[in-house]
Design an enzyme around this catalytic site. Structure first.
Site, mmCIF file in Angstrom:
data_model
loop_
_atom_site.group_PDB
_atom_site.id
_atom_site.type_symbol
_atom_site.label_atom_id
_atom_site.label_comp_id
_atom_site.label_asym_id
_atom_site.label_seq_id
_atom_site.Cartn_x
_atom_site.Cartn_y
_atom_site.Cartn_z
ATOM 1 N NE ARG A 239 -4.242 -1.404 -0.003
ATOM 2 C CZ ARG A 239 -4.388 -2.417 -0.876
ATOM 3 N NH1 ARG A 239 -3.445 -2.684 -1.748
ATOM 4 N NH2 ARG A 239 -5.491 -3.135 -0.880
ATOM 5 C CD GLU A 268 -2.609 3.439 -5.323
ATOM 6 O OE1 GLU A 268 -3.694 2.924 -5.646
ATOM 7 O OE2 GLU A 268 -1.665 2.798 -4.858
ATOM 8 C CG HIS A 286 -3.143 -0.556 -6.802
ATOM 9 N ND1 HIS A 286 -3.508 0.133 -5.672
ATOM 10 C CD2 HIS A 286 -3.232 -1.874 -6.474
ATOM 11 C CE1 HIS A 286 -3.811 -0.730 -4.713
ATOM 12 N NE2 HIS A 286 -3.647 -1.944 -5.181
#
Ligand code: DGY
Length: 326
Positions: A239, A268, A286
């Site tokens: 993360r 993000e 991602h």
């Protein structure tokens, strides 16, 4: 009897969708974009379940809007987007999708390791820009992967799968985790435990596989990056907020580490602009679990969790089993 109602916040694979539709009346977001918080909150009343993406904020306010909500089924293994405490208080089952994405995410992690050390993305840009004039002894010199030390932070399912890949490359595997393995298991699997700071000092590649929690937020900041070798690479497919992105930019700029391979970012889909300018970063959006097989398997797993609740059973991937006690 009327079917229970379920909200699906993003278009699904056909097979899991059909399975869900057999047992539930599904409201599906068919637009190619995430639903806003307001849209999710407006759609939740009357729904017994929501199949949510890892990027959907399932905070107390959103969950509270689902007066009939019995399950929030995340289409992700990570669940930092779900306020687990609120879900438990509201007696809403929360689930994730473990196992099915382990190897796929480990593959992507290894692609980042290979990509950043062997300068694959940079070399590709170089060729496409028509800059290649012929074989040169000093062209695109990178770092070796085989025989190097791979430091795995977080030796869970994905971290272990990355470690196994590293062993295939004849790497020496060291790890740090809040739970140390039994020494016999360490020996059997050729894994050596080191405290975090020592791991950072000795690793040629540091790869992060911890969940995002208050304890792991900015686990890697200026101080930690300062401990790493100048020739080492940081890899993050966990993360974004596990790394202080500002500190990472400074460390890269000052040459404190050799490069970074990142699948995840602090805010993000925004990426700190300086990272985009650096040749020694490999940046991907991602996509750790992004293969056809795995994404379908994840969705199937999320659907199965909802179907279990519809049947009156405890969902297999329950994250807050305490709601079923007492
Ligand atoms: C996961 O499964 O946690 C992926 O990162 C998608 O959010």
């Amino acid at each position: 009897m009327a079917k229970p109602k379920v909200l699906v916040t993003r278009e699904l694979y056909e097979r899991p969708l059909r399975l869900l539709q057999e047992k539930a009346e599904v409201t599906l977001n068919r637009e190619n974009r995430s639903m806003t918080i307001e849209e999710i909150m407006a759609a939740l009343p009357g729904k017994m379940g929501v199949l949510a993406m890892g990027s959907d904020p399932m905070n107390a306010k959103v969950l509270g809007a689902g007066k009939d909500l019995k399950i929030v089924a995340n289409n992700a293994v990570g669940f930092n987007n779900i306020d687990l405490e609120a879900a438990t208080r509201l007696k809403i089952a929360a689930t994730n999708t473990p196992d099915v994405l382990t190897d796929t995410t480990a593959d992507l992690t290894f692609a980042l390791i290979l990509g950043v050390a062997r300068r694959i993305a940079e070399a590709d840009r170089f060729v496409r820009a028509g800059k290649w004039t012929g074989w040169t002894p000093s062209l695109m010199i990178g770092g070796d992967i085989h025989d190097k030390t791979l430091g795995v932070i977080g030796l869970g399912r994905i971290g272990s799968a990355v470690a196994r890949r590293g062993q295939g490359f004849n790497m020496r595997i060291v790890y740090y985790d809040i739970r140390r393995l039994d020494p016999a298991v360490e020996q059997n699997h050729q894994l050596r435990f080191f405290p975090l700071r020592d791991l950072l000092r000795i690793s040629d590649f540091v790869t992060l596989h911890v969940p995002l929690t208050p304890e792991t937020r900015h686990l890697i900041g200026a101080e930690e990056l300062g401990l790493m070798k100048k020739t080492a690479y940081l890899i993050n497919a966990s993360r974004g907020p596990v790394v202080d992105e500002r500190a990472l930019v400074e460390a890269l700029r000052a040459g404190k580490i050799a490069g970074a391979g990142l699948d995840v970012f602090e805010a993000e889909p925004q990426v700190t602009p300086e990272l985009l300018q650096m040749e020694n970063t490999v940046l991907v959006p991602h996509i750790g679990s992004a293969t056809d097989e795995t994404r379908e398997a994840m969705t199937l797993r999320a659907v199965n969790n909802i179907l279990a609740v519809i049947r009156g059973q405890v969902p297999p991937d329950i994250l807050n089993p305490e709601i079923y006690r007492g």
